[in-house]
Design a protein around this motif. Structure first.
Motif, PDB file in Angstrom:
ATOM      1  N   ILE A  67       0.988  -1.375  -0.063  1.00 46.10           N
ATOM      2  CA  ILE A  67      -0.046   0.043  -0.034  1.00 46.10           C
ATOM      3  C   ILE A  67       0.877   1.186   0.090  1.00 46.10           C
ATOM      4  O   ILE A  67       1.894   1.524   0.797  1.00 46.10           O
ATOM      5  CB  ILE A  67      -0.885  -0.085   1.177  1.00 46.10           C
ATOM      6  CG1 ILE A  67      -1.715  -1.224   1.054  1.00 46.10           C
ATOM      7  CG2 ILE A  67      -1.826   1.130   1.168  1.00 46.10           C
ATOM      8  CD1 ILE A  67      -2.934  -1.586   2.219  1.00 46.10           C
ATOM      9  N   THR A  68       0.467   2.217  -0.983  1.00 41.17           N
ATOM     10  CA  THR A  68       1.260   3.265  -1.168  1.00 41.17           C
ATOM     11  C   THR A  68       0.651   4.513  -1.624  1.00 41.17           C
ATOM     12  O   THR A  68      -0.639   4.326  -1.652  1.00 41.17           O
ATOM     13  CB  THR A  68       2.457   2.936  -2.090  1.00 41.17           C
ATOM     14  OG1 THR A  68       3.536   4.112  -2.052  1.00 41.17           O
ATOM     15  CG2 THR A  68       2.007   3.139  -3.577  1.00 41.17           C
ATOM     16  N   PHE A  98       0.745  -7.541  -4.647  1.00 42.34           N
ATOM     17  CA  PHE A  98      -0.436  -6.680  -5.094  1.00 42.34           C
ATOM     18  C   PHE A  98       0.152  -5.152  -4.824  1.00 42.34           C
ATOM     19  O   PHE A  98       0.591  -5.216  -3.832  1.00 42.34           O
ATOM     20  CB  PHE A  98      -1.862  -7.133  -4.749  1.00 42.34           C
ATOM     21  CG  PHE A  98      -1.975  -8.393  -5.017  1.00 42.34           C
ATOM     22  CD1 PHE A  98      -2.915  -8.610  -6.359  1.00 42.34           C
ATOM     23  CD2 PHE A  98      -1.949  -9.570  -4.334  1.00 42.34           C
ATOM     24  CE1 PHE A  98      -3.362 -10.050  -6.605  1.00 42.34           C
ATOM     25  CE2 PHE A  98      -2.359 -10.720  -4.657  1.00 42.34           C
ATOM     26  CZ  PHE A  98      -2.796 -11.096  -5.739  1.00 42.34           C
ATOM     27  N   LYS A  99      -0.605  -4.462  -5.454  1.00 42.60           N
ATOM     28  CA  LYS A  99      -0.316  -2.909  -5.033  1.00 42.60           C
ATOM     29  C   LYS A  99      -1.756  -2.236  -5.189  1.00 42.60           C
ATOM     30  O   LYS A  99      -2.473  -2.487  -5.889  1.00 42.60           O
ATOM     31  CB  LYS A  99       0.667  -2.326  -6.032  1.00 42.60           C
ATOM     32  CG  LYS A  99       0.887  -0.980  -5.843  1.00 42.60           C
ATOM     33  CD  LYS A  99       2.019  -0.235  -6.982  1.00 42.60           C
ATOM     34  CE  LYS A  99       1.182   0.142  -8.066  1.00 42.60           C
ATOM     35  NZ  LYS A  99       2.242   0.923  -8.978  1.00 42.60           N
ATOM     36  N   TYR A 100      -1.670  -1.474  -4.029  1.00 37.48           N
ATOM     37  CA  TYR A 100      -3.051  -0.613  -3.901  1.00 37.48           C
ATOM     38  C   TYR A 100      -2.524   0.947  -3.488  1.00 37.48           C
ATOM     39  O   TYR A 100      -1.778   1.248  -2.691  1.00 37.48           O
ATOM     40  CB  TYR A 100      -3.884  -0.916  -2.671  1.00 37.48           C
ATOM     41  CG  TYR A 100      -5.198  -0.381  -2.726  1.00 37.48           C
ATOM     42  CD1 TYR A 100      -6.236  -0.754  -3.511  1.00 37.48           C
ATOM     43  CD2 TYR A 100      -5.173   0.789  -1.582  1.00 37.48           C
ATOM     44  CE1 TYR A 100      -7.442  -0.056  -3.397  1.00 37.48           C
ATOM     45  CE2 TYR A 100      -6.631   1.411  -1.770  1.00 37.48           C
ATOM     46  CZ  TYR A 100      -7.503   0.946  -2.623  1.00 37.48           C
ATOM     47  OH  TYR A 100      -8.909   1.754  -2.599  1.00 37.48           O
ATOM     48  N   VAL A 107       0.742   6.790   5.104  1.00 34.00           N
ATOM     49  CA  VAL A 107       0.426   5.496   4.520  1.00 34.00           C
ATOM     50  C   VAL A 107       0.721   4.358   5.642  1.00 34.00           C
ATOM     51  O   VAL A 107       0.201   3.480   5.836  1.00 34.00           O
ATOM     52  CB  VAL A 107       1.392   5.265   3.305  1.00 34.00           C
ATOM     53  CG1 VAL A 107       1.471   3.775   3.018  1.00 34.00           C
ATOM     54  CG2 VAL A 107       1.221   6.095   2.127  1.00 34.00           C
ATOM     55  N   GLY A 108       1.658   4.772   6.651  1.00 33.79           N
ATOM     56  CA  GLY A 108       2.232   3.773   7.692  1.00 33.79           C
ATOM     57  C   GLY A 108       1.032   3.640   8.627  1.00 33.79           C
ATOM     58  O   GLY A 108       0.584   2.454   8.806  1.00 33.79           O
ATOM     59  N   ASP A 109       0.441   4.843   9.095  1.00 33.99           N
ATOM     60  CA  ASP A 109      -0.739   4.815  10.095  1.00 33.99           C
ATOM     61  C   ASP A 109      -2.010   4.045   9.504  1.00 33.99           C
ATOM     62  O   ASP A 109      -2.730   3.389  10.270  1.00 33.99           O
ATOM     63  CB  ASP A 109      -1.065   6.287  10.393  1.00 33.99           C
ATOM     64  CG  ASP A 109      -0.077   6.832  11.416  1.00 33.99           C
ATOM     65  OD1 ASP A 109       1.094   6.255  11.671  1.00 33.99           O
ATOM     66  OD2 ASP A 109      -0.235   7.651  11.884  1.00 33.99           O
ATOM     67  N   ILE A 110      -2.291   4.404   8.174  1.00 38.08           N
ATOM     68  CA  ILE A 110      -3.457   3.976   7.562  1.00 38.08           C
ATOM     69  C   ILE A 110      -3.076   2.390   7.446  1.00 38.08           C
ATOM     70  O   ILE A 110      -4.100   1.559   7.616  1.00 38.08           O
ATOM     71  CB  ILE A 110      -3.693   4.412   5.826  1.00 38.08           C
ATOM     72  CG1 ILE A 110      -4.194   5.813   6.297  1.00 38.08           C
ATOM     73  CG2 ILE A 110      -4.730   3.349   5.490  1.00 38.08           C
ATOM     74  CD1 ILE A 110      -4.394   6.579   4.840  1.00 38.08           C
TER      75      ILE A 110
END
Ligand code: NAD
Ligand code: ZN
Length: 359
Positions: free
Chosen positions: A39-40, A64-66, A106-109
Protein backbone atom coordinates in the motif's frame (compact mmCIF):
# COMPACT_ATOMS: atom_id res chain seq x y z
CA UNK A 1 22.65 -2.26 9.83
CA UNK A 2 20.15 -4.08 12.00
CA UNK A 3 18.53 -2.93 15.24
CA UNK A 4 16.10 -4.82 17.42
CA UNK A 5 13.06 -3.50 19.20
CA UNK A 6 12.50 -5.75 22.19
CA UNK A 7 8.85 -6.14 23.08
CA UNK A 8 8.71 -9.81 24.10
CA UNK A 9 6.67 -11.76 21.56
CA UNK A 10 6.08 -8.56 19.60
CA UNK A 11 9.82 -7.89 19.11
CA UNK A 12 10.98 -6.98 15.63
CA UNK A 13 14.05 -5.85 13.68
CA UNK A 14 14.68 -2.55 11.94
CA UNK A 15 16.90 -2.85 8.86
CA UNK A 16 18.74 0.29 7.78
CA UNK A 17 19.82 -0.01 4.16
CA UNK A 18 20.65 2.01 1.04
CA UNK A 19 18.42 0.19 -1.46
CA UNK A 20 15.59 -2.35 -1.68
CA UNK A 21 17.73 -5.39 -2.44
CA UNK A 22 17.49 -7.04 0.98
CA UNK A 23 13.70 -6.99 1.09
CA UNK A 24 13.32 -10.62 0.10
CA UNK A 25 15.70 -11.90 2.76
CA UNK A 26 13.97 -9.68 5.34
CA UNK A 27 10.63 -11.26 4.45
CA UNK A 28 12.21 -14.72 4.64
CA UNK A 29 13.71 -13.94 8.06
CA UNK A 30 10.29 -12.91 9.30
CA UNK A 31 8.93 -16.22 7.93
CA UNK A 32 6.45 -14.32 5.83
CA UNK A 33 4.76 -16.22 3.04
CA UNK A 34 1.29 -15.95 1.52
CA UNK A 35 -0.13 -13.00 -0.36
CA UNK A 36 1.50 -9.62 -0.06
CA UNK A 37 -0.22 -6.28 -0.64
CA UNK A 38 1.87 -3.14 -1.01
CA UNK A 39 0.00 0.00 0.00
CA UNK A 40 1.45 3.32 -1.06
CA UNK A 41 0.36 6.86 -1.97
CA UNK A 42 0.20 8.61 -5.33
CA UNK A 43 3.50 10.53 -4.83
CA UNK A 44 5.53 7.68 -3.47
CA UNK A 45 4.10 5.46 -6.18
CA UNK A 46 5.67 7.74 -8.79
CA UNK A 47 9.15 7.69 -7.30
CA UNK A 48 9.60 4.51 -5.29
CA UNK A 49 7.11 1.77 -6.21
CA UNK A 50 8.85 0.40 -9.24
CA UNK A 51 12.14 -0.45 -7.54
CA UNK A 52 10.39 -1.69 -4.45
CA UNK A 53 7.97 -3.89 -6.42
CA UNK A 54 10.85 -5.30 -8.48
CA UNK A 55 12.46 -6.43 -5.31
CA UNK A 56 9.24 -7.77 -3.80
CA UNK A 57 8.58 -9.85 -6.91
CA UNK A 58 11.59 -12.03 -6.01
CA UNK A 59 9.40 -13.20 -3.17
CA UNK A 60 7.56 -16.48 -3.80
CA UNK A 61 4.00 -15.39 -2.99
CA UNK A 62 1.72 -13.21 -5.10
CA UNK A 63 2.32 -9.46 -4.80
CA UNK A 64 -0.35 -6.77 -5.29
CA UNK A 65 -0.29 -2.99 -5.10
CA UNK A 66 -2.90 -0.50 -3.90
CA UNK A 67 -2.42 3.27 -4.27
CA UNK A 68 -4.20 5.87 -2.16
CA UNK A 69 -4.22 9.63 -2.87
CA UNK A 70 -1.28 11.37 -1.14
CA UNK A 71 -1.86 13.56 1.88
CA UNK A 72 -3.40 13.69 5.34
CA UNK A 73 -6.88 13.99 3.77
CA UNK A 74 -6.66 10.29 2.94
CA UNK A 75 -6.13 9.31 6.55
CA UNK A 76 -9.72 8.41 7.35
CA UNK A 77 -12.17 5.53 7.60
CA UNK A 78 -13.30 5.92 3.96
CA UNK A 79 -9.82 4.95 2.81
CA UNK A 80 -9.81 2.08 5.30
CA UNK A 81 -13.12 0.82 3.90
CA UNK A 82 -11.74 0.98 0.34
CA UNK A 83 -8.70 -1.00 1.46
CA UNK A 84 -10.86 -3.64 3.18
CA UNK A 85 -12.87 -3.99 -0.03
CA UNK A 86 -9.72 -4.43 -2.08
CA UNK A 87 -8.37 -7.03 0.36
CA UNK A 88 -11.64 -8.95 0.27
CA UNK A 89 -11.61 -8.91 -3.53
CA UNK A 90 -8.16 -10.54 -3.39
CA UNK A 91 -9.47 -13.20 -1.00
CA UNK A 92 -6.73 -12.48 1.52
CA UNK A 93 -6.39 -14.93 4.37
CA UNK A 94 -4.84 -14.69 7.85
CA UNK A 95 -1.49 -15.54 6.40
CA UNK A 96 -1.34 -12.40 4.24
CA UNK A 97 0.81 -9.34 4.72
CA UNK A 98 0.25 -5.61 4.23
CA UNK A 99 3.37 -3.64 3.35
CA UNK A 100 3.29 0.13 3.91
CA UNK A 101 5.51 1.99 1.44
CA UNK A 102 5.33 5.71 2.19
CA UNK A 103 5.33 8.40 4.84
CA UNK A 104 3.51 8.49 8.14
CA UNK A 105 0.11 8.71 6.50
CA UNK A 106 0.56 5.45 4.57
CA UNK A 107 2.13 3.78 7.61
CA UNK A 108 -0.66 4.76 9.98
CA UNK A 109 -3.44 3.76 7.55
CA UNK A 110 -1.85 0.49 6.47
CA UNK A 111 -1.06 -0.46 10.06
CA UNK A 112 -4.63 0.19 11.12
CA UNK A 113 -5.98 -1.87 8.23
CA UNK A 114 -3.55 -4.69 9.11
CA UNK A 115 -4.47 -4.54 12.80
CA UNK A 116 -8.17 -4.88 12.11
CA UNK A 117 -8.56 -6.98 8.95
CA UNK A 118 -9.36 -10.58 9.99
CA UNK A 119 -8.46 -9.48 13.55
CA UNK A 120 -4.92 -8.78 12.50
CA UNK A 121 -2.66 -9.81 9.62
CA UNK A 122 1.09 -9.30 9.12
CA UNK A 123 2.29 -5.75 8.78
CA UNK A 124 5.59 -4.49 7.36
CA UNK A 125 6.79 -0.89 7.30
CA UNK A 126 8.94 0.58 4.53
CA UNK A 127 8.98 4.25 5.56
CA UNK A 128 10.01 6.71 2.85
CA UNK A 129 9.79 10.13 4.53
CA UNK A 130 12.23 11.22 7.20
CA UNK A 131 9.39 11.67 9.65
CA UNK A 132 8.33 8.08 9.08
CA UNK A 133 11.90 6.74 9.17
CA UNK A 134 12.77 8.57 12.35
CA UNK A 135 9.52 8.56 14.21
CA UNK A 136 6.21 7.13 13.06
CA UNK A 137 7.34 3.71 11.77
CA UNK A 138 8.81 2.78 15.16
CA UNK A 139 6.49 2.39 18.10
CA UNK A 140 3.41 0.64 16.80
CA UNK A 141 0.92 3.46 16.92
CA UNK A 142 -1.45 3.18 13.96
CA UNK A 143 -4.72 4.88 13.20
CA UNK A 144 -6.78 7.43 11.32
CA UNK A 145 -8.34 10.85 11.80
CA UNK A 146 -12.07 11.13 12.48
CA UNK A 147 -14.52 14.03 12.70
CA UNK A 148 -11.71 16.55 12.47
CA UNK A 149 -9.69 14.99 15.30
CA UNK A 150 -6.25 13.66 14.45
CA UNK A 151 -5.39 10.03 15.22
CA UNK A 152 -8.48 9.62 17.37
CA UNK A 153 -9.27 6.10 16.08
CA UNK A 154 -6.42 3.62 16.26
CA UNK A 155 -4.50 0.81 17.84
CA UNK A 156 -1.11 -0.28 19.07
CA UNK A 157 0.06 -2.75 16.46
CA UNK A 158 3.69 -3.66 15.93
CA UNK A 159 5.10 -4.51 12.48
CA UNK A 160 6.96 -7.74 11.68
CA UNK A 161 9.89 -5.56 10.65
CA UNK A 162 10.76 -2.06 9.52
CA UNK A 163 12.85 -1.68 6.36
CA UNK A 164 14.49 1.69 5.95
CA UNK A 165 16.18 2.58 2.66
CA UNK A 166 17.80 5.95 3.36
CA UNK A 167 18.06 6.75 -0.35
CA UNK A 168 14.30 7.17 -0.59
CA UNK A 169 14.92 10.59 0.99
CA UNK A 170 16.42 11.78 -2.30
CA UNK A 171 12.97 12.12 -3.86
CA UNK A 172 11.32 13.61 -0.78
CA UNK A 173 10.53 17.36 -1.12
CA UNK A 174 13.22 19.33 0.75
CA UNK A 175 10.70 21.00 3.03
CA UNK A 176 9.49 17.56 4.19
CA UNK A 177 13.08 16.52 4.84
CA UNK A 178 13.68 19.62 6.94
CA UNK A 179 10.46 19.07 8.87
CA UNK A 180 11.43 15.47 9.57
CA UNK A 181 14.72 16.67 11.03
CA UNK A 182 12.79 18.48 13.77
CA UNK A 183 11.88 15.11 15.31
CA UNK A 184 15.47 13.90 14.91
CA UNK A 185 16.76 16.97 16.76
CA UNK A 186 14.07 16.35 19.37
CA UNK A 187 15.41 12.85 20.01
CA UNK A 188 18.87 14.33 20.64
CA UNK A 189 17.48 16.93 23.02
CA UNK A 190 15.53 14.46 25.12
CA UNK A 191 18.21 11.81 25.40
CA UNK A 192 21.55 12.26 23.67
CA UNK A 193 23.67 15.43 23.63
CA UNK A 194 26.37 13.83 21.46
CA UNK A 195 23.78 12.93 18.84
CA UNK A 196 22.50 16.50 18.90
CA UNK A 197 26.02 17.78 18.17
CA UNK A 198 26.48 15.16 15.45
CA UNK A 199 23.36 16.40 13.65
CA UNK A 200 24.46 20.00 13.96
CA UNK A 201 27.91 19.16 12.57
CA UNK A 202 26.54 17.11 9.66
CA UNK A 203 23.65 19.22 8.38
CA UNK A 204 25.28 19.67 4.97
CA UNK A 205 25.99 15.97 4.61
CA UNK A 206 22.37 15.21 5.41
CA UNK A 207 21.21 17.48 2.61
CA UNK A 208 23.67 15.93 0.19
CA UNK A 209 22.33 12.46 1.14
CA UNK A 210 25.62 11.11 2.44
CA UNK A 211 24.68 7.46 2.92
CA UNK A 212 26.83 6.76 5.94
CA UNK A 213 25.66 9.90 7.76
CA UNK A 214 22.02 9.11 6.98
CA UNK A 215 22.42 5.51 8.11
CA UNK A 216 24.16 6.55 11.33
CA UNK A 217 21.52 9.16 12.11
CA UNK A 218 18.73 6.68 11.43
CA UNK A 219 20.37 4.09 13.63
CA UNK A 220 20.82 6.36 16.65
CA UNK A 221 17.46 7.92 16.08
CA UNK A 222 15.55 4.63 15.94
CA UNK A 223 17.42 3.31 18.94
CA UNK A 224 16.44 6.37 20.99
CA UNK A 225 12.80 6.13 19.95
CA UNK A 226 12.95 2.33 20.30
CA UNK A 227 14.37 2.47 23.81
CA UNK A 228 11.59 4.78 24.95
CA UNK A 229 8.96 2.53 23.34
CA UNK A 230 10.50 -0.60 24.88
CA UNK A 231 10.16 0.87 28.34
CA UNK A 232 6.65 2.18 27.78
CA UNK A 233 4.94 0.48 24.84
CA UNK A 234 1.46 1.82 25.53
CA UNK A 235 2.36 5.33 26.56
CA UNK A 236 1.71 5.50 30.26
CA UNK A 237 4.66 7.59 31.36
CA UNK A 238 8.17 7.83 29.93
CA UNK A 239 6.91 7.86 26.34
CA UNK A 240 5.48 11.28 27.08
CA UNK A 241 9.03 12.66 26.76
CA UNK A 242 8.62 12.15 23.02
CA UNK A 243 6.09 14.95 23.22
CA UNK A 244 8.88 17.45 23.82
CA UNK A 245 8.07 20.57 21.75
CA UNK A 246 4.63 19.18 20.95
CA UNK A 247 2.38 20.86 23.53
CA UNK A 248 2.93 24.31 22.06
CA UNK A 249 3.78 22.84 18.63
CA UNK A 250 0.42 21.11 18.20
CA UNK A 251 -1.43 24.24 19.26
CA UNK A 252 0.46 26.31 16.68
CA UNK A 253 -0.27 23.67 14.03
CA UNK A 254 -4.02 23.98 14.64
CA UNK A 255 -4.12 27.75 15.06
CA UNK A 256 -2.18 28.16 11.79
CA UNK A 257 -4.76 25.95 10.05
CA UNK A 258 -2.20 23.29 9.17
CA UNK A 259 -0.39 25.64 6.78
CA UNK A 260 2.86 24.81 8.52
CA UNK A 261 4.17 21.25 8.52
CA UNK A 262 4.10 19.29 11.76
CA UNK A 263 7.90 19.35 12.11
CA UNK A 264 7.98 23.10 11.54
CA UNK A 265 5.53 23.56 14.42
CA UNK A 266 7.58 21.19 16.59
CA UNK A 267 10.61 23.36 15.86
CA UNK A 268 8.74 26.43 17.13
CA UNK A 269 7.41 24.45 20.09
CA UNK A 270 10.92 23.34 21.04
CA UNK A 271 12.20 26.92 20.96
CA UNK A 272 9.31 28.00 23.21
CA UNK A 273 9.98 25.09 25.59
CA UNK A 274 13.62 26.17 25.91
CA UNK A 275 12.48 29.72 26.62
CA UNK A 276 10.15 28.48 29.36
CA UNK A 277 12.98 26.48 30.89
CA UNK A 278 15.16 29.57 30.78
CA UNK A 279 12.55 31.67 32.59
CA UNK A 280 12.19 28.91 35.18
CA UNK A 281 15.99 28.99 35.59
CA UNK A 282 16.28 25.35 34.62
CA UNK A 283 18.84 26.17 31.89
CA UNK A 284 21.22 29.00 30.94
CA UNK A 285 20.06 31.34 28.19
CA UNK A 286 22.95 30.41 25.84
CA UNK A 287 21.39 26.97 25.46
CA UNK A 288 18.34 28.55 23.84
CA UNK A 289 20.62 30.14 21.24
CA UNK A 290 22.47 26.90 20.64
CA UNK A 291 19.25 25.04 19.83
CA UNK A 292 17.93 27.90 17.71
CA UNK A 293 21.16 27.91 15.72
CA UNK A 294 20.91 24.23 14.90
CA UNK A 295 17.27 24.54 13.88
CA UNK A 296 18.09 27.56 11.68
CA UNK A 297 21.00 25.72 10.06
CA UNK A 298 18.52 23.01 9.05
CA UNK A 299 16.19 25.69 7.68
CA UNK A 300 13.47 25.16 10.27
CA UNK A 301 11.45 28.13 11.57
CA UNK A 302 12.42 29.52 14.99
CA UNK A 303 10.08 32.49 14.88
CA UNK A 304 6.55 33.27 13.75
CA UNK A 305 5.92 37.01 13.54
CA UNK A 306 2.14 36.87 13.28
CA UNK A 307 1.59 34.35 16.04
CA UNK A 308 -1.64 34.89 18.02
CA UNK A 309 -0.47 34.25 21.58
CA UNK A 310 -3.91 33.98 23.17
CA UNK A 311 -5.22 31.62 20.52
CA UNK A 312 -2.22 29.32 20.86
CA UNK A 313 -2.49 29.41 24.63
CA UNK A 314 -6.20 28.53 24.59
CA UNK A 315 -5.68 25.83 21.97
CA UNK A 316 -3.33 23.94 24.30
CA UNK A 317 -6.21 23.46 26.72
CA UNK A 318 -8.51 22.18 23.98
CA UNK A 319 -5.82 19.77 22.81
CA UNK A 320 -5.28 18.33 26.25
CA UNK A 321 -8.96 18.44 27.16
CA UNK A 322 -7.92 19.95 30.45
CA UNK A 323 -10.14 21.61 32.95
CA UNK A 324 -8.61 24.26 35.17
CA UNK A 325 -5.36 25.98 34.47
CA UNK A 326 -2.60 23.39 34.63
CA UNK A 327 -0.62 22.23 31.62
CA UNK A 328 2.13 19.64 31.50
CA UNK A 329 5.24 20.47 29.51
CA UNK A 330 8.36 18.49 28.79
CA UNK A 331 11.25 20.87 29.46
CA UNK A 332 15.04 20.63 29.20
CA UNK A 333 16.89 20.37 32.48
CA UNK A 334 20.36 21.90 32.82
CA UNK A 335 21.65 20.59 29.50
CA UNK A 336 20.82 19.07 26.17
CA UNK A 337 20.09 15.36 26.56
CA UNK A 338 17.90 15.56 29.64
CA UNK A 339 14.24 16.55 30.00
CA UNK A 340 11.65 16.54 32.77
CA UNK A 341 7.88 16.74 32.88
CA UNK A 342 6.67 19.92 34.54
CA UNK A 343 3.16 20.96 35.43
CA UNK A 344 2.96 24.70 35.02
CA UNK A 345 0.08 27.01 35.89
CA UNK A 346 1.89 30.32 35.38
CA UNK A 347 -0.12 31.79 32.51
CA UNK A 348 2.11 34.85 32.16
CA UNK A 349 5.25 32.76 31.85
CA UNK A 350 3.77 30.45 29.23
CA UNK A 351 2.43 33.38 27.22
CA UNK A 352 5.76 35.17 27.43
CA UNK A 353 7.52 32.12 25.97
CA UNK A 354 4.98 31.96 23.12
CA UNK A 355 5.17 35.72 22.51
CA UNK A 356 8.96 35.45 22.25
CA UNK A 357 8.43 33.52 19.04
CA UNK A 358 7.48 36.84 17.41
CA UNK A 359 11.15 37.86 17.24
P1 NAD B 1 3.06 11.98 4.56
O1 NAD B 1 2.95 10.53 4.68
O2 NAD B 1 1.89 12.74 4.11
O3 NAD B 1 4.31 12.31 3.63
C1 NAD B 1 4.62 13.65 3.34
C2 NAD B 1 4.61 13.91 1.83
O4 NAD B 1 5.79 13.36 1.25
C3 NAD B 1 3.44 13.26 1.11
O5 NAD B 1 3.03 14.11 0.08
C4 NAD B 1 4.06 11.99 0.54
O6 NAD B 1 3.38 11.56 -0.61
C5 NAD B 1 5.44 12.45 0.22
N1 NAD B 1 6.49 11.44 0.24
C6 NAD B 1 6.77 10.55 1.23
N2 NAD B 1 7.89 9.88 0.95
C7 NAD B 1 8.33 10.32 -0.25
C8 NAD B 1 9.46 10.03 -1.06
N3 NAD B 1 10.40 9.16 -0.68
N4 NAD B 1 9.58 10.68 -2.23
C9 NAD B 1 8.67 11.60 -2.60
N5 NAD B 1 7.61 11.95 -1.87
C10 NAD B 1 7.44 11.32 -0.71
O7 NAD B 1 3.50 12.65 5.94
P2 NAD B 1 4.67 12.32 6.96
O8 NAD B 1 5.24 13.61 7.34
O9 NAD B 1 5.56 11.25 6.48
O10 NAD B 1 3.84 11.72 8.19
C11 NAD B 1 2.84 12.48 8.81
C12 NAD B 1 1.81 11.56 9.39
O11 NAD B 1 2.44 10.71 10.34
C13 NAD B 1 0.69 12.26 10.14
O12 NAD B 1 -0.54 11.72 9.75
C14 NAD B 1 0.97 11.97 11.59
O13 NAD B 1 -0.20 11.92 12.38
C15 NAD B 1 1.64 10.65 11.51
N6 NAD B 1 2.50 10.33 12.64
C16 NAD B 1 2.37 9.12 13.23
C17 NAD B 1 3.18 8.77 14.29
C18 NAD B 1 3.04 7.41 14.89
O14 NAD B 1 3.65 7.15 15.94
N7 NAD B 1 2.30 6.52 14.28
C19 NAD B 1 4.15 9.66 14.75
C20 NAD B 1 4.28 10.89 14.13
C21 NAD B 1 3.45 11.21 13.07
ZN1 ZN C 1 5.78 14.84 16.17
Amino acid sequence: IKLNINLNERSYPIYITTDYSDLKSSLDNAKINGKLVLITDSNVDKYQSQQCMDSLRKFEGEVFKYVIPAGEKSKNLDTIRDIYQYLISLKLDRNSTLVALGGGVVGDITGFAAATFLRGINFVQIPTSLLAQSDSSVGGKVGVDFNGSKNIIGAFYQPKFVYINVNTLRTLPKRELQAGLAEVVKHGIIQDAEFFDYIDYNVNKIFSFDESVLQYITKINCSIKGSVVEKDERESGLRANLNFGHTIGHAIETVMNFELLHGECVSLGMVAAFRMAQYLEMIESDLVDKVKNTLMKIGLPVKLENIDVDKVYNQMFYDKKIKGNKLTFILPRKKIGEVVQCTIDDEALIKRAIADLKE
